[in-house]
Design a protein around this motif. Structure first.
Motif, mmCIF file in Angstrom:
data_model
loop_
_atom_site.group_PDB
_atom_site.id
_atom_site.type_symbol
_atom_site.label_atom_id
_atom_site.label_comp_id
_atom_site.label_asym_id
_atom_site.label_seq_id
_atom_site.Cartn_x
_atom_site.Cartn_y
_atom_site.Cartn_z
ATOM 1 N N ALA A 1 5.944 21.609 -8.943
ATOM 2 C CA ALA A 1 4.516 21.770 -8.664
ATOM 3 C C ALA A 1 3.783 22.308 -9.884
ATOM 4 C CB ALA A 1 4.318 22.702 -7.469
ATOM 5 N N GLY A 2 4.464 23.099 -10.684
ATOM 6 C CA GLY A 2 3.840 23.673 -11.864
ATOM 7 C C GLY A 2 3.536 22.660 -12.953
ATOM 8 N N GLU A 3 4.087 21.459 -12.852
ATOM 9 C CA GLU A 3 3.834 20.438 -13.865
ATOM 10 C C GLU A 3 2.445 19.825 -13.717
ATOM 11 O OE1 GLU A 3 6.952 17.611 -13.553
ATOM 12 O OE2 GLU A 3 8.543 19.027 -14.095
ATOM 13 N N TYR A 4 1.836 19.986 -12.539
ATOM 14 C CA TYR A 4 0.536 19.375 -12.275
ATOM 15 C C TYR A 4 -0.373 20.410 -11.610
ATOM 16 C CZ TYR A 4 3.286 15.095 -12.804
ATOM 17 O OH TYR A 4 4.118 14.112 -13.267
ATOM 18 N N ARG A 5 -1.365 20.884 -12.310
ATOM 19 C CA ARG A 5 -2.297 21.849 -11.746
ATOM 20 C C ARG A 5 -2.996 21.236 -10.534
ATOM 21 N NH1 ARG A 5 -5.342 22.026 -15.632
ATOM 22 N NH2 ARG A 5 -7.229 21.048 -14.805
ATOM 23 N N GLY A 6 -2.955 21.945 -9.425
ATOM 24 C CA GLY A 6 -3.590 21.472 -8.208
ATOM 25 C C GLY A 6 -2.618 20.866 -7.216
ATOM 26 N N LEU A 7 -1.393 20.554 -7.646
ATOM 27 C CA LEU A 7 -0.439 19.918 -6.738
ATOM 28 C C LEU A 7 -0.046 20.851 -5.603
ATOM 29 C CD1 LEU A 7 1.456 17.688 -5.843
ATOM 30 C CD2 LEU A 7 3.119 18.478 -7.543
ATOM 31 N N ALA A 8 0.212 22.127 -5.908
ATOM 32 C CA ALA A 8 0.638 23.066 -4.863
ATOM 33 C C ALA A 8 -0.407 23.140 -3.758
ATOM 34 C CB ALA A 8 0.888 24.442 -5.469
ATOM 35 N N HIS A 9 -1.662 23.217 -4.145
ATOM 36 C CA HIS A 9 -2.735 23.275 -3.145
ATOM 37 C C HIS A 9 -2.768 21.990 -2.317
ATOM 38 C CE1 HIS A 9 -6.902 22.851 -1.673
ATOM 39 N NE2 HIS A 9 -6.821 24.156 -1.481
ATOM 40 N N SER A 10 -2.596 20.858 -2.969
ATOM 41 C CA SER A 10 -2.632 19.576 -2.253
ATOM 42 C C SER A 10 -1.478 19.462 -1.268
ATOM 43 C CB SER A 10 -2.588 18.414 -3.250
ATOM 44 O OG SER A 10 -3.739 18.408 -4.067
ATOM 45 N N LEU A 11 -0.294 19.929 -1.658
ATOM 46 C CA LEU A 11 0.854 19.870 -0.760
ATOM 47 C C LEU A 11 0.672 20.816 0.430
ATOM 48 C CD1 LEU A 11 3.820 19.681 -3.298
ATOM 49 C CD2 LEU A 11 2.999 17.864 -1.785
ATOM 50 N N MET A 12 0.073 21.973 0.188
ATOM 51 C CA MET A 12 -0.214 22.885 1.290
ATOM 52 C C MET A 12 -1.173 22.232 2.280
ATOM 53 S SD MET A 12 -0.607 26.557 -0.684
ATOM 54 C CE MET A 12 -0.725 27.550 0.815
ATOM 55 N N SER A 13 -2.185 21.546 1.774
ATOM 56 C CA SER A 13 -3.156 20.884 2.642
ATOM 57 C C SER A 13 -2.514 19.729 3.401
ATOM 58 C CB SER A 13 -4.343 20.380 1.816
ATOM 59 O OG SER A 13 -5.010 21.451 1.180
ATOM 60 N N ALA A 14 -1.631 18.971 2.714
ATOM 61 C CA ALA A 14 -0.995 17.807 3.344
ATOM 62 C C ALA A 14 -0.117 18.208 4.513
ATOM 63 C CB ALA A 14 -0.185 17.033 2.316
ATOM 64 N N SER A 15 0.462 19.409 4.467
ATOM 65 C CA SER A 15 1.336 19.842 5.554
ATOM 66 C C SER A 15 0.571 20.021 6.854
ATOM 67 C CB SER A 15 2.025 21.160 5.181
ATOM 68 O OG SER A 15 1.091 22.227 5.132
ATOM 69 N N PRO B 1 -6.321 3.746 -1.930
ATOM 70 C CA PRO B 1 -7.620 3.934 -1.261
ATOM 71 C C PRO B 1 -8.206 5.329 -1.404
ATOM 72 C CG PRO B 1 -5.827 3.775 0.337
ATOM 73 C CD PRO B 1 -5.255 3.393 -0.979
ATOM 74 N N ASN B 2 -7.406 6.310 -1.826
ATOM 75 C CA ASN B 2 -7.937 7.652 -2.047
ATOM 76 C C ASN B 2 -7.029 8.391 -3.030
ATOM 77 O OD1 ASN B 2 -5.697 8.737 -0.448
ATOM 78 N ND2 ASN B 2 -6.832 7.969 1.335
ATOM 79 N N ARG B 3 -7.443 9.580 -3.424
ATOM 80 C CA ARG B 3 -6.707 10.354 -4.433
ATOM 81 C C ARG B 3 -5.293 10.691 -3.971
ATOM 82 N NH1 ARG B 3 -8.386 13.255 -8.883
ATOM 83 N NH2 ARG B 3 -10.552 12.793 -8.306
ATOM 84 N N ASP B 4 -5.140 11.054 -2.687
ATOM 85 C CA ASP B 4 -3.813 11.418 -2.190
ATOM 86 C C ASP B 4 -2.831 10.254 -2.308
ATOM 87 O OD1 ASP B 4 -4.694 13.941 -1.644
ATOM 88 O OD2 ASP B 4 -4.470 13.820 0.535
ATOM 89 N N ALA B 5 -3.321 9.030 -2.070
ATOM 90 C CA ALA B 5 -2.443 7.866 -2.185
ATOM 91 C C ALA B 5 -1.955 7.689 -3.617
ATOM 92 C CB ALA B 5 -3.169 6.609 -1.707
ATOM 93 N N LEU B 6 -2.843 7.920 -4.588
ATOM 94 C CA LEU B 6 -2.452 7.825 -5.991
ATOM 95 C C LEU B 6 -1.478 8.947 -6.344
ATOM 96 C CD1 LEU B 6 -2.696 6.546 -8.774
ATOM 97 C CD2 LEU B 6 -4.801 7.867 -9.138
ATOM 98 N N ARG C 1 0.823 -1.186 0.000
ATOM 99 C CA ARG C 1 0.000 0.000 0.000
ATOM 100 C C ARG C 1 0.859 1.238 0.000
ATOM 101 N NH1 ARG C 1 -4.752 -0.057 4.222
ATOM 102 N NH2 ARG C 1 -4.826 2.016 3.292
ATOM 103 N N ALA C 2 0.379 2.260 -0.721
ATOM 104 C CA ALA C 2 1.132 3.500 -0.827
ATOM 105 C C ALA C 2 1.105 4.289 0.466
ATOM 106 C CB ALA C 2 0.556 4.364 -1.956
ATOM 107 N N ASP C 3 0.144 3.983 1.380
ATOM 108 C CA ASP C 3 0.040 4.760 2.602
ATOM 109 C C ASP C 3 0.293 3.915 3.836
ATOM 110 O OD1 ASP C 3 -3.575 4.705 3.144
ATOM 111 O OD2 ASP C 3 -2.204 3.202 2.333
ATOM 112 N N ALA C 4 1.102 2.859 3.702
ATOM 113 C CA ALA C 4 1.404 2.019 4.846
ATOM 114 C C ALA C 4 2.057 2.841 5.942
ATOM 115 C CB ALA C 4 2.320 0.871 4.435
ATOM 116 N N SER C 5 1.675 2.595 7.196
ATOM 117 C CA SER C 5 2.209 3.366 8.314
ATOM 118 C C SER C 5 3.471 2.722 8.851
ATOM 119 C CB SER C 5 1.166 3.445 9.439
ATOM 120 O OG SER C 5 -0.021 4.039 8.969
#
Length: 211
Positions: free
Chosen positions: A124-138, A79-84, A19-23
């Motif tokens: 981050a500029g290669e993928y629209r929306g990545l910067a926002h996702s990384l800000m949220s993940a922090s 299991p979710n978009r962030d994992a992908l 799994r991509a999100d194994a703890s």
């Protein structure tokens, strides 16, 4: 994505997969079967193309269809978009970490730090929306994208510490603030496609503010 995970008739990945999100601390997952690994790799490849073309909010159903699997198979691997997203960005993460090591011995530590932050903006500029996702993940430790954020934070902290020890960066600057600022610059550049120099200008302002 809310609600129950859709099911399909594709049972090729019924065996447990890595799994991509194994703890940390959990027993390692069993290796994927060959057919499951092929599905995993096809999904990552199609997601990379879709995210580059349509942004990180691209349809997961379309990604699964283009990969030749059902949506249930996608969710069994991710299991979710962030994992992908985390799986898609591992190669870029490795490049950014390699670059941080190369810059660790630079003669001008402050410029090295800002150059590395600029590399994050470019990525981050290669993928629209990545910067926002990384800000949220922090701010969300449960997000699979933390697996991208934490290594970047550690690498950036080393470059920042060296710059502060050299006296070229103020001691009250934190790596968390810098990464948020960097993602904000990437987001501003994403929303101003008619101004390709915006990110460079904002990074130069950042350099002045750090000193």
């Amino acid at each position: 994505m809310a609600g129950a995970i859709p099911m399909d008739m594709d049972t090729s990945t019924a065996q447990p997969t890595a799994r991509a999100d194994a703890s940390p601390g959990q027993p390692p997952a069993r290796p994927m079967r060959a057919d499951a690994r092929r599905n995993h790799d096809r999904l990552v490849g199609e997601a990379r193309r879709s995210f580059a073309e349509h942004g990180t909010d691209a349809s997961l159903e379309d990604i699964a269809r283009r990969a030749g699997v059902g949506i249930g198979t996608l969710y069994r691997h991710f299991p979710n978009r962030d994992a992908l997203m985390n799986a898609v960005f591992q190669d870029a993460l490795g490049s950014l970490l390699d670059r941080s090591r190369e810059l660790a011995a630079a003669e001008a530590p402050c410029r090295a730090l800002v150059e590395w932050l600029g590399a994050i903006v470019t990525h981050a500029g290669e993928y629209r929306g990545l910067a926002h996702s990384l800000m949220s993940a922090s701010r969300d430790e449960s997000s699979a994208l933390v697996q991208c954020h934490l290594p970047l934070r550690e690498a950036g902290a080393g470059l920042l510490r060296r710059a502060q020890e050299s006296g070229s960066v103020r001691g009250d600057v934190s790596i968390d603030d810098l990464l948020q600022l960097t993602n904000a610059i990437a987001l501003a550049a994403e929303q101003s496609p008619d101004d390709p120099e915006l990110a460079d200008r904002l990074l130069r302002l950042t350099l002045r503010g750090l000193k």
